[in-house]
Design a protein around this motif. Structure first.
Motif, PDB file in Angstrom:
ATOM      1  N   GLU A  45       0.846  -1.191   0.000  1.00  0.00           N
ATOM      2  CA  GLU A  45       0.000   0.000   0.000  1.00  0.00           C
ATOM      3  C   GLU A  45       0.886   1.248   0.000  1.00  0.00           C
ATOM      4  O   GLU A  45       2.112   1.177   0.201  1.00  0.00           O
ATOM      5  CB  GLU A  45      -0.904   0.008   1.236  1.00  0.00           C
ATOM      6  CG  GLU A  45      -1.755  -1.237   1.413  1.00  0.00           C
ATOM      7  CD  GLU A  45      -2.929  -1.321   0.449  1.00  0.00           C
ATOM      8  OE1 GLU A  45      -2.740  -0.986  -0.755  1.00  0.00           O
ATOM      9  OE2 GLU A  45      -4.015  -1.724   0.875  1.00  0.00           O
ATOM     10  N   GLU A  46       0.282   2.405  -0.178  1.00  0.00           N
ATOM     11  CA  GLU A  46       1.014   3.656  -0.131  1.00  0.00           C
ATOM     12  C   GLU A  46       1.681   3.811   1.245  1.00  0.00           C
ATOM     13  O   GLU A  46       1.175   3.311   2.250  1.00  0.00           O
ATOM     14  CB  GLU A  46       0.073   4.832  -0.389  1.00  0.00           C
ATOM     15  CG  GLU A  46      -0.485   4.895  -1.798  1.00  0.00           C
ATOM     16  CD  GLU A  46      -1.694   4.014  -2.045  1.00  0.00           C
ATOM     17  OE1 GLU A  46      -2.257   4.055  -3.156  1.00  0.00           O
ATOM     18  OE2 GLU A  46      -2.088   3.260  -1.111  1.00  0.00           O
ATOM     19  N   ASN A 135     -11.362   0.184   2.319  1.00  0.00           N
ATOM     20  CA  ASN A 135     -10.614   0.180   1.058  1.00  0.00           C
ATOM     21  C   ASN A 135     -11.550  -0.347  -0.031  1.00  0.00           C
ATOM     22  O   ASN A 135     -11.783  -1.553  -0.127  1.00  0.00           O
ATOM     23  CB  ASN A 135      -9.388  -0.723   1.245  1.00  0.00           C
ATOM     24  CG  ASN A 135      -8.439  -0.708   0.072  1.00  0.00           C
ATOM     25  OD1 ASN A 135      -8.813  -0.370  -1.049  1.00  0.00           O
ATOM     26  ND2 ASN A 135      -7.197  -1.099   0.315  1.00  0.00           N
ATOM     27  N   LEU A 156     -10.607   4.801   1.617  1.00  0.00           N
ATOM     28  CA  LEU A 156      -9.641   4.665   0.536  1.00  0.00           C
ATOM     29  C   LEU A 156     -10.380   4.181  -0.713  1.00  0.00           C
ATOM     30  O   LEU A 156     -10.320   3.019  -1.101  1.00  0.00           O
ATOM     31  CB  LEU A 156      -8.561   3.666   0.970  1.00  0.00           C
ATOM     32  CG  LEU A 156      -7.348   3.433   0.089  1.00  0.00           C
ATOM     33  CD1 LEU A 156      -6.652   4.742  -0.250  1.00  0.00           C
ATOM     34  CD2 LEU A 156      -6.377   2.484   0.788  1.00  0.00           C
ATOM     35  N   ASP A 158     -11.578   4.028  -4.800  1.00  0.00           N
ATOM     36  CA  ASP A 158     -11.172   4.238  -6.192  1.00  0.00           C
ATOM     37  C   ASP A 158     -12.094   5.273  -6.829  1.00  0.00           C
ATOM     38  O   ASP A 158     -13.235   5.464  -6.401  1.00  0.00           O
ATOM     39  CB  ASP A 158     -11.323   2.947  -7.009  1.00  0.00           C
ATOM     40  CG  ASP A 158     -10.346   1.862  -6.613  1.00  0.00           C
ATOM     41  OD1 ASP A 158      -9.305   2.182  -6.025  1.00  0.00           O
ATOM     42  OD2 ASP A 158     -10.644   0.688  -6.889  1.00  0.00           O
ATOM     43  N   ARG A 212      -7.903   6.825  -5.040  1.00  0.00           N
ATOM     44  CA  ARG A 212      -7.015   6.110  -5.960  1.00  0.00           C
ATOM     45  C   ARG A 212      -7.595   6.101  -7.368  1.00  0.00           C
ATOM     46  O   ARG A 212      -8.809   6.063  -7.553  1.00  0.00           O
ATOM     47  CB  ARG A 212      -6.846   4.659  -5.509  1.00  0.00           C
ATOM     48  CG  ARG A 212      -5.919   4.444  -4.340  1.00  0.00           C
ATOM     49  CD  ARG A 212      -5.976   3.004  -3.892  1.00  0.00           C
ATOM     50  NE  ARG A 212      -4.893   2.646  -2.997  1.00  0.00           N
ATOM     51  CZ  ARG A 212      -4.854   1.530  -2.303  1.00  0.00           C
ATOM     52  NH1 ARG A 212      -5.847   0.652  -2.389  1.00  0.00           N
ATOM     53  NH2 ARG A 212      -3.830   1.259  -1.512  1.00  0.00           N
ATOM     54  N   HIS A 213      -6.698   6.092  -8.348  1.00  0.00           N
ATOM     55  CA  HIS A 213      -7.122   5.909  -9.743  1.00  0.00           C
ATOM     56  C   HIS A 213      -6.080   5.079 -10.478  1.00  0.00           C
ATOM     57  O   HIS A 213      -4.884   5.408 -10.458  1.00  0.00           O
ATOM     58  CB  HIS A 213      -7.306   7.252 -10.444  1.00  0.00           C
ATOM     59  CG  HIS A 213      -7.576   7.106 -11.909  1.00  0.00           C
ATOM     60  ND1 HIS A 213      -8.706   6.458 -12.396  1.00  0.00           N
ATOM     61  CD2 HIS A 213      -6.846   7.482 -13.007  1.00  0.00           C
ATOM     62  CE1 HIS A 213      -8.664   6.454 -13.721  1.00  0.00           C
ATOM     63  NE2 HIS A 213      -7.561   7.064 -14.110  1.00  0.00           N
ATOM     64  N   SER A 241      -3.741   8.916  -5.217  1.00  0.00           N
ATOM     65  CA  SER A 241      -2.746   7.918  -5.602  1.00  0.00           C
ATOM     66  C   SER A 241      -3.086   7.506  -7.028  1.00  0.00           C
ATOM     67  O   SER A 241      -4.147   6.910  -7.266  1.00  0.00           O
ATOM     68  CB  SER A 241      -2.784   6.710  -4.671  1.00  0.00           C
ATOM     69  OG  SER A 241      -1.848   5.731  -5.073  1.00  0.00           O
ATOM     70  N   MET A 243      -2.105   5.339 -10.191  1.00  0.00           N
ATOM     71  CA  MET A 243      -1.359   4.088 -10.328  1.00  0.00           C
ATOM     72  C   MET A 243      -1.107   3.723 -11.787  1.00  0.00           C
ATOM     73  O   MET A 243      -1.962   3.930 -12.651  1.00  0.00           O
ATOM     74  CB  MET A 243      -2.122   2.969  -9.625  1.00  0.00           C
ATOM     75  CG  MET A 243      -2.329   3.228  -8.129  1.00  0.00           C
ATOM     76  SD  MET A 243      -3.337   1.965  -7.309  1.00  0.00           S
ATOM     77  CE  MET A 243      -4.958   2.324  -8.004  1.00  0.00           C
ATOM     78  N   TYR A 283       0.510  10.542  -4.701  1.00  0.00           N
ATOM     79  CA  TYR A 283       1.432   9.421  -4.872  1.00  0.00           C
ATOM     80  C   TYR A 283       1.490   9.070  -6.359  1.00  0.00           C
ATOM     81  O   TYR A 283       0.450   8.825  -6.983  1.00  0.00           O
ATOM     82  CB  TYR A 283       0.966   8.197  -4.086  1.00  0.00           C
ATOM     83  CG  TYR A 283       1.256   8.271  -2.607  1.00  0.00           C
ATOM     84  CD1 TYR A 283       2.557   8.175  -2.127  1.00  0.00           C
ATOM     85  CD2 TYR A 283       0.224   8.426  -1.685  1.00  0.00           C
ATOM     86  CE1 TYR A 283       2.827   8.250  -0.772  1.00  0.00           C
ATOM     87  CE2 TYR A 283       0.489   8.493  -0.325  1.00  0.00           C
ATOM     88  CZ  TYR A 283       1.795   8.402   0.119  1.00  0.00           C
ATOM     89  OH  TYR A 283       2.059   8.467   1.467  1.00  0.00           O
ATOM     90  N   GLN A 285       3.275   6.375  -9.050  1.00  0.00           N
ATOM     91  CA  GLN A 285       3.815   5.021  -8.987  1.00  0.00           C
ATOM     92  C   GLN A 285       4.984   4.844  -9.954  1.00  0.00           C
ATOM     93  O   GLN A 285       4.963   5.394 -11.054  1.00  0.00           O
ATOM     94  CB  GLN A 285       2.711   4.017  -9.322  1.00  0.00           C
ATOM     95  CG  GLN A 285       3.011   2.595  -8.894  1.00  0.00           C
ATOM     96  CD  GLN A 285       1.761   1.728  -9.021  1.00  0.00           C
ATOM     97  OE1 GLN A 285       1.076   1.768 -10.025  1.00  0.00           O
ATOM     98  NE2 GLN A 285       1.496   0.951  -7.995  1.00  0.00           N
TER      99      GLN A 285
END
Length: 313
Positions: A45-46, A135, A156, A158, A212-213, A241, A243, A283, A285
């Motif tokens: 994970e981050e 998540n 968390l 998406d 997140r994406h 984040s 990715m 973040y 990646q």
């Protein structure tokens, strides 16, 4: 009783109405028997969640989205996992707590929320104080988020698709974009942005939201639209984040769609848009992610990368 919610299931936006208590499976592929695919001290994970001691991660079988390209397709679509009772789920979580993890991380929790809620209450009553993480796919009902916020510290989600047609192609619901945006609004209203923000991982997050994406090959324009939408809605301080770790699954080849890894040029274009918009907490990646954290849920320890890092503590 929370388990009554399985009788005519409306735990996710599908509201499929399956009587999971009678052994029927919902769109998620699951009955009322909670199924866990893996538990681990996870370092993939981050840094805000993995920190130096890992995130206490519990991966649940099934998913309300069932995207054909899912990187966890072995559990989200193929339903690998073992049945656990509420008490066993509590014991699995406590075993992770005793390893010194920074948080408890419930991955794809929506369709097993009655079990998770019961376990969370028991964990808090047992003196567990570390953060709980929800998540999820972002595909969630606002009222479900309100219920979760009574117990959950960190959301968390998406944000997968901006285009309704792309959502329909990938998960059979063109309403995903509006549903996910409404859910994320609810999460932010309940918990604010992720805090503390320390990308070094020395101070792990205690509360808040990070979105997140996953950038899909050939879908750069959709990723740009998602980022613009999130910026307009939440401003530059929304933690993200973004990715690059997409890897084609067997279903991708069957459908002749997303059959190649994400090219670096496409990911770089998305990263430039992040910078142009002015997002401050992101973040990014490494190219194609870390292959040591591509999971194989047919193994007792699905992530090879965890073992090396766990042994170094």
């Amino acid at each position: 009783m929370p388990f009554d919610l399985y009788t005519h299931c409306s735990l996710c936006p599908r509201r499929c109405g399956a009587n999971r208590s009678a052994g029927d499976t919902g769109f998620c592929g699951q009955t009322d028997q909670c199924r866990v695919a893996a538990t681990c001290r996870h370092f993939g994970e981050e840094p805000s969640f993995a920190g130096t001691r890992g995130s206490g991660t519990i991966f649940f079988s099934g998913c309300a989205c069932r995207c054909f390209f899912c990187q966890n397709h072995q559990i989200s679509r193929e339903n690998i996992g073992r049945p656990v009772s509420s008490r066993q789920l509590f014991e699995l979580a406590m075993a992770l707590v005793q390893k010194g993890v920074h948080n408890l991380n419930f991955v794809t929790p929506d369709h097993f929320w009655p079990h998770i809620k019961t376990a969370c209450i028991e964990l808090r009553n047992s003196g567990v104080t570390i953060p709980f993480i929800y998540n999820c796919s972002g595909y969630a009902l606002p009222e479900q988020i309100d219920q979760a916020a009574d117990l959950i510290d960190i959301f968390l989600p998406d944000f997968k698709f901006a285009a309704p047609d792309l959502a329909r192609t990938c998960m059979k619901d063109r309403h995903y974009p509006e549903i996910a945006l409404a859910a994320i609004r609810r999460m932010v209203n309940a918990r604010g942005f992720l805090t503390p923000w320390d990308p070094s991982g020395q101070k792990t997050a205690r509360t808040g939201v990070l979105v997140r994406h996953l950038v899909l090959p050939g879908q750069t324009a959709d990723s740009l639209d998602i980022l613009s939408l999130l910026y307009r809605e939440f401003g530059p301080e929304l933690p993200l984040s973004v990715m690059s770790q997409f890897y084609p699954t067997p279903a991708c080849h069957d459908r002749h769609l997303f059959t190649r890894p994400l090219p670096l040029t496409e990911y770089d274009r998305v990263c430039r848009h992040i910078e142009d918009l002015g997002f401050e907490r992101v973040y990014i990646q490494p190219e194609s992610g870390d292959e040591a954290f591509l999971p194989d849920f047919t193994k007792d320890r699905p992530f090879a990368g965890n073992e090396d890092l766990e042994n170094s503590i």
